[in-house]
Design a protein around this motif. Structure first.
Motif, PDB file in Angstrom:
ATOM      1  N   ASP A  26       0.841  -1.193   0.000  1.00 46.45           N
ATOM      2  CA  ASP A  26       0.000   0.000   0.000  1.00 46.45           C
ATOM      3  C   ASP A  26       0.879   1.246   0.000  1.00 46.45           C
ATOM      4  OD1 ASP A  26      -2.426  -1.659   0.471  1.00 46.45           O
ATOM      5  OD2 ASP A  26      -1.437  -2.002   2.402  1.00 46.45           O
ATOM      6  N   GLY A  27       0.331   2.328  -0.512  1.00 48.03           N
ATOM      7  CA  GLY A  27       1.098   3.564  -0.567  1.00 48.03           C
ATOM      8  C   GLY A  27       1.838   3.716  -1.881  1.00 48.03           C
ATOM      9  N   PHE A  28       2.673   4.721  -1.933  1.00 47.45           N
ATOM     10  CA  PHE A  28       3.371   5.087  -3.161  1.00 47.45           C
ATOM     11  C   PHE A  28       4.474   4.079  -3.467  1.00 47.45           C
ATOM     12  CE2 PHE A  28       6.741   7.767  -5.246  1.00 47.45           C
ATOM     13  CZ  PHE A  28       6.081   7.892  -6.468  1.00 47.45           C
ATOM     14  N   GLN A  29       4.488   3.575  -4.720  1.00 45.11           N
ATOM     15  CA  GLN A  29       5.501   2.615  -5.154  1.00 45.11           C
ATOM     16  C   GLN A  29       6.638   3.387  -5.838  1.00 45.11           C
ATOM     17  OE1 GLN A  29       5.542  -0.675  -4.704  1.00 45.11           O
ATOM     18  NE2 GLN A  29       3.509  -0.958  -3.818  1.00 45.11           N
ATOM     19  N   TYR A  30       7.627   3.789  -5.031  1.00 43.64           N
ATOM     20  CA  TYR A  30       8.694   4.643  -5.537  1.00 43.64           C
ATOM     21  C   TYR A  30       9.533   3.942  -6.606  1.00 43.64           C
ATOM     22  CZ  TYR A  30      12.814   7.706  -5.423  1.00 43.64           C
ATOM     23  OH  TYR A  30      13.846   8.544  -5.772  1.00 43.64           O
ATOM     24  N   GLN A  31       9.863   2.671  -6.380  1.00 45.08           N
ATOM     25  CA  GLN A  31      10.704   1.956  -7.346  1.00 45.08           C
ATOM     26  C   GLN A  31       9.983   1.778  -8.679  1.00 45.08           C
ATOM     27  OE1 GLN A  31      12.478  -1.535  -5.688  1.00 45.08           O
ATOM     28  NE2 GLN A  31      13.524  -2.113  -7.570  1.00 45.08           N
TER      29      GLN A  31
ATOM     30  N   ILE B 225     -12.379   4.526   1.689  1.00 43.52           N
ATOM     31  CA  ILE B 225     -12.788   3.137   1.723  1.00 43.52           C
ATOM     32  C   ILE B 225     -11.553   2.253   1.869  1.00 43.52           C
ATOM     33  CG2 ILE B 225     -14.834   3.543   0.303  1.00 43.52           C
ATOM     34  CD1 ILE B 225     -13.271   2.416  -2.062  1.00 43.52           C
ATOM     35  N   SER B 226     -11.789   1.020   2.250  1.00 43.01           N
ATOM     36  CA  SER B 226     -10.693   0.052   2.299  1.00 43.01           C
ATOM     37  C   SER B 226     -10.276  -0.303   0.879  1.00 43.01           C
ATOM     38  CB  SER B 226     -11.138  -1.208   3.051  1.00 43.01           C
ATOM     39  OG  SER B 226     -11.558  -0.878   4.360  1.00 43.01           O
ATOM     40  N   LYS B 227      -9.081  -0.838   0.750  1.00 41.68           N
ATOM     41  CA  LYS B 227      -8.585  -1.204  -0.572  1.00 41.68           C
ATOM     42  C   LYS B 227      -9.429  -2.324  -1.158  1.00 41.68           C
ATOM     43  CE  LYS B 227      -4.368  -2.198  -3.125  1.00 41.68           C
ATOM     44  NZ  LYS B 227      -2.914  -2.380  -3.051  1.00 41.68           N
ATOM     45  N   ILE B 228      -9.901  -2.104  -2.397  1.00 44.52           N
ATOM     46  CA  ILE B 228     -10.724  -3.091  -3.079  1.00 44.52           C
ATOM     47  C   ILE B 228      -9.815  -4.006  -3.885  1.00 44.52           C
ATOM     48  CG2 ILE B 228     -12.652  -3.412  -4.662  1.00 44.52           C
ATOM     49  CD1 ILE B 228     -13.492  -0.554  -4.072  1.00 44.52           C
ATOM     50  N   ARG B 229     -10.118  -5.279  -3.846  1.00 47.61           N
ATOM     51  CA  ARG B 229      -9.311  -6.231  -4.591  1.00 47.61           C
ATOM     52  C   ARG B 229      -9.503  -6.055  -6.094  1.00 47.61           C
ATOM     53  NH1 ARG B 229     -10.443 -11.898  -1.584  1.00 47.61           N
ATOM     54  NH2 ARG B 229     -11.760 -10.825  -0.088  1.00 47.61           N
ATOM     55  N   PHE B 230      -8.453  -6.404  -6.833  1.00 47.81           N
ATOM     56  CA  PHE B 230      -8.472  -6.221  -8.284  1.00 47.81           C
ATOM     57  C   PHE B 230      -9.608  -7.009  -8.933  1.00 47.81           C
ATOM     58  CE2 PHE B 230      -6.971  -7.318 -12.597  1.00 47.81           C
ATOM     59  CZ  PHE B 230      -6.814  -6.026 -13.100  1.00 47.81           C
TER      60      PHE B 230
ATOM     61  N   SER C 161       7.821  11.100   5.736  1.00 52.19           N
ATOM     62  CA  SER C 161       7.554  10.393   6.974  1.00 52.19           C
ATOM     63  C   SER C 161       7.021   9.001   6.656  1.00 52.19           C
ATOM     64  CB  SER C 161       6.531  11.158   7.828  1.00 52.19           C
ATOM     65  OG  SER C 161       6.090  10.374   8.919  1.00 52.19           O
ATOM     66  N   ILE C 162       7.518   8.004   7.388  1.00 53.29           N
ATOM     67  CA  ILE C 162       7.028   6.641   7.224  1.00 53.29           C
ATOM     68  C   ILE C 162       5.564   6.552   7.640  1.00 53.29           C
ATOM     69  CG2 ILE C 162       7.265   4.277   8.078  1.00 53.29           C
ATOM     70  CD1 ILE C 162       9.404   5.088   6.070  1.00 53.29           C
ATOM     71  N   ALA C 163       5.183   7.332   8.633  1.00 52.66           N
ATOM     72  CA  ALA C 163       3.799   7.293   9.109  1.00 52.66           C
ATOM     73  C   ALA C 163       2.822   7.685   8.000  1.00 52.66           C
ATOM     74  CB  ALA C 163       3.635   8.216  10.315  1.00 52.66           C
ATOM     75  N   SER C 164       3.174   8.711   7.223  1.00 52.24           N
ATOM     76  CA  SER C 164       2.257   9.175   6.170  1.00 52.24           C
ATOM     77  C   SER C 164       2.374   8.358   4.893  1.00 52.24           C
ATOM     78  CB  SER C 164       2.531  10.648   5.853  1.00 52.24           C
ATOM     79  OG  SER C 164       3.863  10.827   5.384  1.00 52.24           O
ATOM     80  N   SER C 165       3.562   7.832   4.596  1.00 59.46           N
ATOM     81  CA  SER C 165       3.765   7.139   3.326  1.00 59.46           C
ATOM     82  C   SER C 165       3.545   5.636   3.401  1.00 59.46           C
ATOM     83  CB  SER C 165       5.186   7.408   2.807  1.00 59.46           C
ATOM     84  OG  SER C 165       6.146   6.932   3.726  1.00 59.46           O
ATOM     85  N   VAL C 166       3.649   5.044   4.585  1.00 58.07           N
ATOM     86  CA  VAL C 166       3.520   3.593   4.724  1.00 58.07           C
ATOM     87  C   VAL C 166       2.382   3.213   5.669  1.00 58.07           C
ATOM     88  CG1 VAL C 166       4.679   1.473   5.463  1.00 58.07           C
ATOM     89  CG2 VAL C 166       5.963   3.225   4.227  1.00 58.07           C
ATOM     90  N   ILE C 167       2.404   3.753   6.895  1.00 65.68           N
ATOM     91  CA  ILE C 167       1.447   3.309   7.916  1.00 65.68           C
ATOM     92  C   ILE C 167       0.026   3.766   7.591  1.00 65.68           C
ATOM     93  CG2 ILE C 167       0.842   3.457  10.355  1.00 65.68           C
ATOM     94  CD1 ILE C 167       3.828   3.720  10.970  1.00 65.68           C
ATOM     95  N   GLN C 168      -0.150   5.041   7.269  1.00 63.84           N
ATOM     96  CA  GLN C 168      -1.495   5.534   6.963  1.00 63.84           C
ATOM     97  C   GLN C 168      -2.124   4.840   5.753  1.00 63.84           C
ATOM     98  OE1 GLN C 168      -0.988   9.981   7.165  1.00 63.84           O
ATOM     99  NE2 GLN C 168      -2.829   9.824   8.411  1.00 63.84           N
TER     100      GLN C 168
END
Length: 812
Positions: free
Chosen positions: A166-171, A511-516, A595-602
């Motif tokens: 979840d979150g931004f996929q930098y790579q 909403i929660s993440k919806i499956r593909f 911040s890891i909290a905003s980019s990963v945890i949230q």
């Protein structure tokens, strides 16, 4: 013939799109074999073209992938710092020094490496460089511009990023931008500016920054494609109203510019052509008076020929010349916008339209779309990795579908308005699941907001910005400022309307993440709903909707999950059961604002549908463990906080134990409260799931001194260190994981949370060998990405890079 050829192109498009799911690249020799067989099939045998197209696409993608992975010279990656010559390719805003005791600027930019040491590179790879410059540096007053040539001492490594679902996929983003490496600048007297030649785009940005308008950031985004200055509050507003796509130069904006250019150029070209015909006619009449009768007859024939030329020119050439001029203006606009991927795709579309019109090719909409996708993927194959590719072509496909399904045969203004409302409503409805899948947000005011904002931005603000930018190019400052001010006032009024729309309680919800799979079912159901006729339409629609709803039915299970996030150098782990959620540490935060909290945890909490964490444990006060606590507090994302200074110690352990039902909680260390907790004061927490009796030990950053104290307590039976899963102390440093501690824990699984190829080279190889000798399964977040343990009757381990996102471009 065209149909068969289109089928071949369609097969190539499907193969090109599959590039995003390739787990590995074909061997280079296989790429060569595919290319050779393709040439034989095309030019020698001249048959089996379908197979030839498939092999050609495999060869092309394999070549592009290998070029991306191995573009950088081996002497530059994984080596000592080297001097490089870098040509800055980004347009950069003026950097503001960070407010601290020792102010600095932290600049991140893309640059083409032209020289490594004394070796000049034939291919100039694109690299993402980070440069922290103290104000005491020699270049403290020099700002970096696009087009500058720098000599820098850099450390470069292959592209990598945090690997979490979840979150931004930098790579992935790096790969979509064709950035083949990342690096940072080391302080050195050798770092210097060799040549300062700001590009025309950079000069325009510098001039715009001097205007000082209230919506200057939005104007820069619409004029030059520079979005870094837009504030978080503005982004939040336009995201909540579903209008974010309007405030970044996109295909829609270039399409509007092309349309305006065509309708303005067409009468101008017609007038010029009429003038040329009139001059030709006047010359013929003049010659008829002075010449002989024979010459008069000849001139009359010539006059007839000119009138024939006029008719032919009017019918064919005016549109052709207008389209060519339109393409040139579109190319200029794309250049001003920096040839961002959405704009480049739109420019390809304009090119295709121009070619088809000039060659009098008449294609169906579906054929045109297939050829457009084909050209975009051939020219920019890595763009298939970007979210913008899928959003852009999904929107185009949906628009084609709507226009095919809703044909407007009425010509009255009211009917056209109603038709436009229908198109906008259906477009928002069909794009809703796609936006929800990528961003986990649903905006109910989006149809209304877009119905107003799209024409205002597209037909008023964008043309004003383009004209103002052109005036800036010619240094017509007063006219440019007037046009920008008019656009600024328009955006100001528009933002007031968006703020009003977003003020409703029902305006937006997460909403929660919806499956593909659920997204695919919903999209198919919507298309079946709007089809005029389809076999068993009601039955298929009912089946699709029932299957879609089944994804959201609650399932009862007693499974416990442990997620150890990939946070680079730091730690953040999340434990959830049927009645409790626990976060141990929050990862780091940095002066740059990341911040890891905003980019990963949230993003993880949003995807899981967790509104608030029940318990947050902070091991100690180091920034790589507690950096995200401020943001979690600000957003009120947890109920109870435990740290060595209050309840995360043995003296207060009974208070904590009474808060849990499904877990037996043991706080093993420290003994008493510690106001300023350092490494050896880390909160050592042991969780034991009562039903499965699986135990998890969180060791923070304790070192050998604290480990020895814990081992002594274990020998005295005061505590029990034995655990199934161990989050290794201090990221696998050699100052921790002493032999006695490793033996006392006897973990089945050991997780090291540290950066891949980090500067401290963690985990230490000696420590790894020690755990291997204890028959533990070694897991490393830097190598495997997010590591998830599903704990029920047995433990199931999922490694994100290997088990969930095993794609060639995400390989470390």
């Amino acid at each position: 013939m065209l149909v068969n050829y289109s089928r071949n192109i369609t097969s190539v498009v499907l193969m090109l799109i599959s590039f995003i799911w390739w787990q590995s690249l074909p061997p280079i020799y296989f790429v060569g074999v595919c290319a050779f067989v393709t040439l034989v099939l095309f030019f020698v045998l001249k048959k089996h073209l379908y197979l030839a197209f498939i092999l050609l696409s495999i060869a092309w993608l394999g070549g592009v992938g290998h070029l991306y992975k191995y573009w950088m010279p081996s002497t530059l990656i994984y080596s000592t710092p080297v001097l490089v010559h870098a040509i800055v390719s980004d347009v950069l805003l003026n950097q503001t020094p960070q407010s601290s005791s020792k102010p600095f600027t932290n600049i991140r930019f893309n640059a083409h490496i032209s020289k490594v040491g004394k070796n000049t590179l034939l291919l100039k790879p694109l690299v993402r460089i980070s440069w922290r410059r103290e104000l005491g540096d020699r270049q403290k007053h020099e700002s970096i511009k696009q087009g500058d040539i720098l000599k820098l001492l850099v450390v470069v490594k292959p592209p990598s990023g945090l690997a979490n679902p979840d979150g931004f996929q930098y790579q992935k983003w790096l790969a979509s931008k064709n950035i083949v490496a990342t690096g940072y600048v080391k302080p050195s007297p050798s770092n210097e500016l060799l040549s300062s030649q700001p590009s025309s785009r950079q000069q325009l940005l510098d001039k715009m920054q001097q205007l000082k308008l209230t919506h200057q950031a939005e104007l820069m985004a619409l004029s030059l494609g520079v979005r870094t200055a837009i504030t978080q509050e503005a982004w939040s507003l336009i995201q909540q109203t579903g209008t974010a796509h309007l405030f970044a130069i996109s295909g829609l904006h270039l399409g509007v510019v092309s349309m305006f250019a065509f309708f303005l150029c067409k009468p101008l070209v017609a007038s010029v052509s009429m003038g040329l015909v009139w001059l030709s006619r006047a010359r013929v009449q003049y010659s008829s008076v002075t010449r002989s009768t024979h010459s008069l007859l000849t001139s009359q024939h010539r006059q007839t020929r000119h009138f024939s030329f006029k008719k032919s020119f009017k019918q064919h050439r005016i549109n052709h010349i207008s389209l060519i001029i339109c393409f040139l203006i579109s190319a200029l606009y794309a250049h001003i916008a920096g040839f961002e991927l959405p704009v480049t795709r739109a420019l390809v579309a304009v090119s295709l339209i121009t070619i088809c019109a000039c060659l009098l090719l008449h294609w169906k909409a579906s054929t045109s779309l297939i050829y457009l996708v084909f050209l975009c993927l051939v020219l920019m194959p890595l763009s298939v990795l970007s979210i913008s590719f899928w959003l852009s072509f999904s929107a185009v496909f949906i628009i084609f579908f709507i226009l095919w399904r809703l044909r407007n045969s009425q010509n009255s203004t009211v009917d056209k308005f109603i038709h436009a409302c229908k198109v906008q409503l259906i477009l928002c409805l069909l794009t809703l699941p796609i936006v929800a899948y990528y961003f986990q947000i649903v905006s109910l005011v989006s149809p209304m907001a877009n119905f107003i904002a799209v024409p205002v931005v597209s037909f008023l603000v964008v043309p004003l910005c383009l004209l103002a930018t052109i005036c800036l190019m010619f240094d017509w400052q007063s006219i440019s400022f007037l046009l920008f001010q008019l656009a600024n006032e328009t955006i100001d009024i528009l933002f007031m309307g968006l703020q009003w729309a977003s003020s409703f309680e029902f305006a937006v919800f997460e909403i929660s993440k919806i499956r593909f799979g659920a997204i695919c079912l919903f999209v198919f159901a919507m298309f079946f709903l709007f089809l005029p006729y389809a076999p068993y339409k009601k039955r298929v629609l009912l089946l699709l909707l029932v299957s879609f709803i089944s994804y959201f039915l609650p399932t009862k299970h007693n499974m416990v999950s442990l997620d150890v996030f990939d946070v680079g150098h730091g730690l953040a782990a999340f434990v959830s059961s049927t009645d409790t959620t626990i976060l141990y540490d929050t990862g780091a935060s940095y002066p740059s604002g990341f911040s890891i909290a905003s980019s990963v945890i949230q993003p993880f909490l949003k995807a899981k549908g967790v509104a608030k964490i029940d318990h947050v444990f902070i091991s100690h006060d180091d920034i790589d463990h507690s950096g995200g606590l401020i943001l979690l507090k600000k957003n009120k994302l947890f109920s109870n906080l435990h740290r060595p200074a209050n309840t995360c110690n043995q003296d207060s352990s009974q208070l904590v134990k009474d808060m849990f039902i499904s877990f037996e909680v043991d706080i093993l260390w420290p003994i008493t409260k510690v106001l300023k907790a350092e490494n050896d004061d880390s909160c050592v927490l042991k969780l034991t799931h009562r039903l499965s009796q699986t135990s998890i030990l969180f060791a923070g950053d304790i070192e050998k001194k604290a480990e020895q104290a814990l081992v002594e307590l274990d020998k005295q039976n005061a505590i029990s260190l034995s655990s199934d899963i161990l989050i290794a102390p201090h990221h696998g440093s050699k100052t921790s994981s002493s032999p006695d501690f490793v033996k006392a824990v006897s973990a089945k699984y050991v997780v090291f949370s540290s950066r891949y190829n980090g500067r401290w080279k963690l985990p230490n190889q000696e420590v790894i060998n020690r755990y291997h000798a204890a028959n533990a399964v070694i897991l490393h977040t830097g190598e495997h990405g997010r590591i998830q343990f599903e704990i029920d009757k047995q433990i199931v381990v999922k490694r994100y890079r290997q088990d969930e996102a095993n794609y060639w471009y995400l390989k470390p």
